[in-house]
Design an enzyme around this catalytic site. Structure first.
Site, PDB file in Angstrom:
ATOM      1  N   GLY A  43      -9.758   3.018  -5.963  1.00  0.00           N
ATOM      2  CA  GLY A  43      -8.379   2.588  -6.189  1.00  0.00           C
ATOM      3  C   GLY A  43      -7.396   3.216  -5.220  1.00  0.00           C
ATOM      4  O   GLY A  43      -7.698   3.422  -4.037  1.00  0.00           O
ATOM      5  N   VAL A  44      -6.227   3.553  -5.728  1.00  0.00           N
ATOM      6  CA  VAL A  44      -5.177   4.110  -4.881  1.00  0.00           C
ATOM      7  C   VAL A  44      -5.593   5.479  -4.341  1.00  0.00           C
ATOM      8  O   VAL A  44      -5.248   5.846  -3.207  1.00  0.00           O
ATOM      9  CB  VAL A  44      -3.830   4.124  -5.651  1.00  0.00           C
ATOM     10  CG1 VAL A  44      -3.795   5.106  -6.777  1.00  0.00           C
ATOM     11  CG2 VAL A  44      -2.674   4.382  -4.704  1.00  0.00           C
ATOM     12  N   ASP A  45      -6.359   6.220  -5.104  1.00  0.00           N
ATOM     13  CA  ASP A  45      -6.865   7.537  -4.683  1.00  0.00           C
ATOM     14  C   ASP A  45      -7.688   7.397  -3.395  1.00  0.00           C
ATOM     15  O   ASP A  45      -7.477   8.137  -2.411  1.00  0.00           O
ATOM     16  CB  ASP A  45      -7.723   8.092  -5.829  1.00  0.00           C
ATOM     17  CG  ASP A  45      -7.996   9.588  -5.733  1.00  0.00           C
ATOM     18  OD1 ASP A  45      -7.422  10.235  -4.852  1.00  0.00           O
ATOM     19  OD2 ASP A  45      -8.776  10.087  -6.564  1.00  0.00           O
ATOM     20  N   SER A  99      -2.746   5.080 -14.045  1.00  0.00           N
ATOM     21  CA  SER A  99      -3.643   4.785 -15.184  1.00  0.00           C
ATOM     22  C   SER A  99      -3.885   3.301 -15.450  1.00  0.00           C
ATOM     23  O   SER A  99      -4.698   2.964 -16.307  1.00  0.00           O
ATOM     24  CB  SER A  99      -3.147   5.426 -16.497  1.00  0.00           C
ATOM     25  OG  SER A  99      -3.484   6.793 -16.556  1.00  0.00           O
ATOM     26  N   ASP A 121       0.849  -1.196   0.000  1.00  0.00           N
ATOM     27  CA  ASP A 121       0.000   0.000   0.000  1.00  0.00           C
ATOM     28  C   ASP A 121       0.884   1.246   0.000  1.00  0.00           C
ATOM     29  O   ASP A 121       1.640   1.463   0.951  1.00  0.00           O
ATOM     30  CB  ASP A 121      -0.877  -0.055   1.260  1.00  0.00           C
ATOM     31  CG  ASP A 121      -1.791   1.151   1.395  1.00  0.00           C
ATOM     32  OD1 ASP A 121      -1.813   2.008   0.485  1.00  0.00           O
ATOM     33  OD2 ASP A 121      -2.487   1.224   2.428  1.00  0.00           O
TER      34      ASP A 121
HETATM   35  N1  AR6 Z   1      -1.215   1.339  -3.166  1.00  0.00           N
HETATM   36  C1  AR6 Z   1      -0.563   1.161  -4.330  1.00  0.00           C
HETATM   37  N2  AR6 Z   1      -1.178   0.857  -5.486  1.00  0.00           N
HETATM   38  C2  AR6 Z   1      -2.511   0.705  -5.452  1.00  0.00           C
HETATM   39  C3  AR6 Z   1      -3.285   0.864  -4.272  1.00  0.00           C
HETATM   40  C4  AR6 Z   1      -2.572   1.191  -3.088  1.00  0.00           C
HETATM   41  N3  AR6 Z   1      -3.196   1.374  -1.918  1.00  0.00           N
HETATM   42  N4  AR6 Z   1      -4.588   0.644  -4.581  1.00  0.00           N
HETATM   43  C5  AR6 Z   1      -4.650   0.355  -5.898  1.00  0.00           C
HETATM   44  N5  AR6 Z   1      -3.393   0.376  -6.417  1.00  0.00           N
HETATM   45  P1  AR6 Z   1      -6.204   3.005  -9.950  1.00  0.00           P
HETATM   46  P2  AR6 Z   1      -6.035   4.743 -12.346  1.00  0.00           P
HETATM   47  C6  AR6 Z   1      -2.947   0.138  -7.806  1.00  0.00           C
HETATM   48  O1  AR6 Z   1      -7.447   2.395 -10.444  1.00  0.00           O
HETATM   49  O2  AR6 Z   1      -6.081   3.580 -13.241  1.00  0.00           O
HETATM   50  C7  AR6 Z   1      -9.712   6.555  -9.059  1.00  0.00           C
HETATM   51  O3  AR6 Z   1     -11.099   6.449  -8.861  1.00  0.00           O
HETATM   52  C8  AR6 Z   1      -3.884  -0.573  -8.754  1.00  0.00           C
HETATM   53  O4  AR6 Z   1      -3.834  -1.970  -8.533  1.00  0.00           O
HETATM   54  O5  AR6 Z   1      -6.091   3.380  -8.517  1.00  0.00           O
HETATM   55  O6  AR6 Z   1      -5.034   5.830 -12.604  1.00  0.00           O
HETATM   56  C9  AR6 Z   1      -9.280   7.981  -9.357  1.00  0.00           C
HETATM   57  O7  AR6 Z   1     -10.051   8.926  -8.627  1.00  0.00           O
HETATM   58  C10 AR6 Z   1      -3.293  -0.166 -10.099  1.00  0.00           C
HETATM   59  O8  AR6 Z   1      -2.165  -0.985 -10.402  1.00  0.00           O
HETATM   60  O9  AR6 Z   1      -5.821   4.363 -10.779  1.00  0.00           O
HETATM   61  C11 AR6 Z   1      -9.540   8.081 -10.844  1.00  0.00           C
HETATM   62  O10 AR6 Z   1     -10.889   8.357 -11.120  1.00  0.00           O
HETATM   63  C12 AR6 Z   1      -2.788   1.257  -9.841  1.00  0.00           C
HETATM   64  O11 AR6 Z   1      -2.759   1.403  -8.408  1.00  0.00           O
HETATM   65  C13 AR6 Z   1      -9.180   6.704 -11.352  1.00  0.00           C
HETATM   66  O12 AR6 Z   1      -9.371   5.827 -10.232  1.00  0.00           O
HETATM   67  C14 AR6 Z   1      -3.655   2.363 -10.427  1.00  0.00           C
HETATM   68  O13 AR6 Z   1      -5.029   1.995 -10.319  1.00  0.00           O
HETATM   69  C15 AR6 Z   1      -7.725   6.620 -11.774  1.00  0.00           C
HETATM   70  O14 AR6 Z   1      -7.498   5.368 -12.351  1.00  0.00           O
END
Ligand code: AR6
Length: 169
Positions: free
Chosen positions: A32-34, A117, A10
């Site tokens: 997601g990460v956000d 992304s 994380d």
């Molecule tokens: N720590 C590290 N990586 C993570 C975590 C974490 N806690 N959680 C998820 N990931 P995404 P995007 C990974 O979907 O594609 C949001 O709603 C995940 O497995 O978080 O850029 C935003 O508000 C993946 O490999 O981001 C936007 O609307 C990576 O982080 C949208 O999602 C990115 O996945 C952005 O989408």
């Protein structure tokens, strides 16, 4: 030469000076990460984000880390994958470049990126990792960054980064 490495887990828990958030252009939170970063940083984060009035795709803006171990959060807005013909690679490269520029501006020497992304936004993992590694290799030194951690939430993403970084990563 800056050290580039893969870490698992994380990103909100990492002990680096700045972490990058994969945000959307509202900067007001999401999944997601956000979502994980907003939950860990506390409600002051959304207040700080509100004052930034959004962020364009390919750009990034900084806030404090609030309750995170990291002092800074660089909120980067990656492109939504649309087949690759809509400047997605340029926009993704621009996100990584802008975060390194913010690191230079804030005097940050250690930072971590998620795989921007490649989750909800659907960018294929391998070409996204190639862009991340290329931009960081090209710019980390001149931005004064000594260590970049690519934080991978799942094993498949970590394997892609290890392959792209090559032996010893
Ligand atoms: N720590 C590290 N990586 C993570 C975590 C974490 N806690 N959680 C998820 N990931 P995404 P995007 C990974 O979907 O594609 C949001 O709603 C995940 O497995 O978080 O850029 C935003 O508000 C993946 O490999 O981001 C936007 O609307 C990576 O982080 C949208 O999602 C990115 O996945 C952005 O989408």
């Amino acid at each position: 030469m800056a050290e580039l490495k893969v870490v698992r887990g994380d990103i909100a828990r990492l002990q680096v000076e700045a972490i990058v958030n994969a945000a959307n252009s509202s900067l007001l939170g999401g999944g997601g990460v956000d979502g994980a970063i907003h939950r860990a940083a506390g409600t002051e984060l959304v207040e700080a984000c509100r004052k930034l009035h959004g962020c364009k795709t390919g750009d990034a803006k900084a806030t404090p880390g609030f309750r995170l171990p990291a002092r800074w959060i660089f909120h980067a807005v990656g492109p939504v994958w649309n087949g690759g013909e809509r400047e997605e690679p340029e926009k993704l490269a621009s996100c990584y470049r802008r975060c390194l520029e913010l690191a230079r501006e804030k005097g940050v020497k250690t930072m971590a990126f998620p795989a921007v992304s490649t989750g909800i936004y659907g960018y294929p993992k391998e070409p996204a990792a190639e862009i991340a590694v290329r931009v960081c290799r090209d710019l980390a030194d001149e931005c004064g960054v000594e260590r970049v951690e690519f934080c991978c939430f799942d094993e498949a993403t970590a394997a892609v980064y290890e392959r792209v970084l090559g032996p010893g990563s």
